[in-house]
Design an enzyme around this catalytic site. Structure first.
Site, PDB file in Angstrom:
ATOM      1  CB  SER A 176      31.096  34.935  43.966  1.00 32.59           C
ATOM      2  OG  SER A 176      30.980  34.137  43.344  1.00 32.59           O
ATOM      3  CB  THR A 177      35.193  32.870  44.824  1.00 33.12           C
ATOM      4  OG1 THR A 177      34.634  32.454  43.568  1.00 33.12           O
ATOM      5  CG2 THR A 177      36.188  31.642  45.300  1.00 33.12           C
ATOM      6  CG  HIS A 202      27.282  33.981  42.784  1.00 34.60           C
ATOM      7  ND1 HIS A 202      28.640  34.632  42.057  1.00 34.60           N
ATOM      8  CD2 HIS A 202      26.472  34.845  42.476  1.00 34.60           C
ATOM      9  CE1 HIS A 202      28.381  35.827  41.574  1.00 34.60           C
ATOM     10  NE2 HIS A 202      26.943  35.865  41.666  1.00 34.60           N
ATOM     11  CG  MET A 295      36.690  35.151  39.283  1.00 38.31           C
ATOM     12  SD  MET A 295      37.298  33.413  38.973  1.00 38.31           S
ATOM     13  CE  MET A 295      37.853  33.705  36.911  1.00 38.31           C
ATOM     14  CG  ASP A 298      26.587  38.936  39.545  1.00 40.84           C
ATOM     15  OD1 ASP A 298      25.874  39.964  39.208  1.00 40.84           O
ATOM     16  OD2 ASP A 298      26.212  38.090  40.310  1.00 40.84           O
TER      17      ASP A 298
END
Length: 353
Positions: A176-177, A202, A295, A298
């Site tokens: 993600s991030t 993401h 973050m 997930d």
């Protein structure tokens, strides 16, 4: 609680007003100022430096990417790109992510006010994730330059049964991030002989196609946004399309992906948990699961299912993560066999079979 100080830089007065109002609704966030372009922003930042910058790309006097590169050179600061949902905008956003931005907030060309209000949770989440970024990791990725197109013998030989390879091994990656840069580091280091890879990053819809195209131009492997029914083959990377879930399925000795609609899982669509759980079910011990910077949690439970199904599992270490959230949660669940620095992950992939 110390609130996250945010500076909004956008040449649209409407966007500045809507973003400010939307973020102000979150008690953890304080919009300290707005600016119509990067030059105004630099004047304001000289007086008070923000924790997070929400940045447009197409602006007068100085474009957002030039401004972003200046920030990352002089004082690395988490930046969330607020970009238009167009093909051109998506391609430009990929340049911004490569230059060090950590997240994307998508905005349409019409219906802007209602859209941003509807996406207020996503906007606040992106800012909070950015605020947790490790400033030492907010540096541009310098990938190898690929000067010639990647051709195989298929360019000369007609395809036939002898060319139909299958793979009994799958690599599943979730991030993600900070993941766009991390994926670039990993995938550009892999040869065409690498096992087939499926990826959930993401990212909003419209942006994953541009992201895949960018990686395809940098990598030895073929990289594409996944389509329903695509085969998972050696030398191929399939990236889940933004706004839809991707699952691994198996038909006989062949793996393929299914692209499906559905509600957000772990607040995300696509969800790493959805991919990992399908890999656990259909590939089991013939898979490697890798959870990287991001973050939230997930993918942690899905990776635990892969681990319990005897798949090998890896997590990116804290020092090399932009945000050590998803890997941390997976480690806490006992889902991870090995924790590795980002630069060691390509080698682990190639020795995992």
């Amino acid at each position: 609680m110390t609130r996250i100080k945010v500076l909004i830089v956008d040449d649209s007065a409407v966007v500045r007003q809507v973003l400010s109002t939307t973020l102000a609704q979150d008690a953890a966030i304080e919009v300290i100022d707005v600016a119509a372009d990067p030059l105004f922003a630099m004047q304001k930042m000289a007086k008070q430096w923000p924790d997070v910058i929400v940045l447009d790309i197409e602006m007068p006097r100085m474009d957002g990417i030039t401004f972003l590169r200046k920030i990352m050179t002089e004082r690395p600061t988490p930046v969330v790109i607020c970009s238009t949902l167009t093909e051109k905008g998506a391609e430009t956003t990929m340049q911004a992510l490569s230059a060090g931005a950590v997240g994307i907030v998508a905005k349409p060309k019409v219906g802007l006010k209602q859209y941003l209000q509807d996406a207020s949770d996503d906007l606040a989440s992106a800012v909070k994730a950015a605020a947790r970024a490790n400033p030492k990791r907010l540096k541009p990725v310098h990938s190898p330059i690929v000067s010639a197109p990647k051709l195989t013998a298929d360019a000369v030989l007609a395809p036939g049964p002898a060319m139909m390879q299958t793979t009994d091994f799958v690599v599943a990656i979730g991030t993600s991030t900070g993941g766009t840069q991390a994926l670039e580091v990993v995938l550009t280091a892999l040869p065409r002989t690498c096992p087939g890879i499926v990826v959930v990053q993401h990212m909003p819809e419209k942006f994953t196609e541009a992201f895949a195209k960018r990686l395809n131009g940098l990598c030895q492997m073929d990289v594409a946004e996944a389509r329903h029914g695509d085969r998972v083959l050696p030398g191929r990377v399939l990236i889940a399309p933004g706004g839809r879930h991707m699952l691994l399925k198996r038909s006989g000795a062949q793996y393929h992906v299914e692209i499906v609609d559905g509600p957000p899982v772990s607040r995300h669509r696509p969800s790493v948990d959805v991919l990992f759980r399908s890999v656990a079910k259909f590939a089991g011990k013939n898979a490697l699961g890798i959870i990287m910077t991001g973050m939230g949690d997930d993918g942690a439970r899905g990776l635990k299912e892969m681990h319990d199904a005897q798949a090998r599992t890896l997590a990116q270490d804290e020092d090399s993560c932009v945000v050590y959230g998803m890997p941390k949660e997976a480690v806490k669940l006992g889902a991870v066999d090995r924790v590795l620095p980002l630069n060691d992950i390509p080698g682990a992939i190639m020795t995992s079979r």
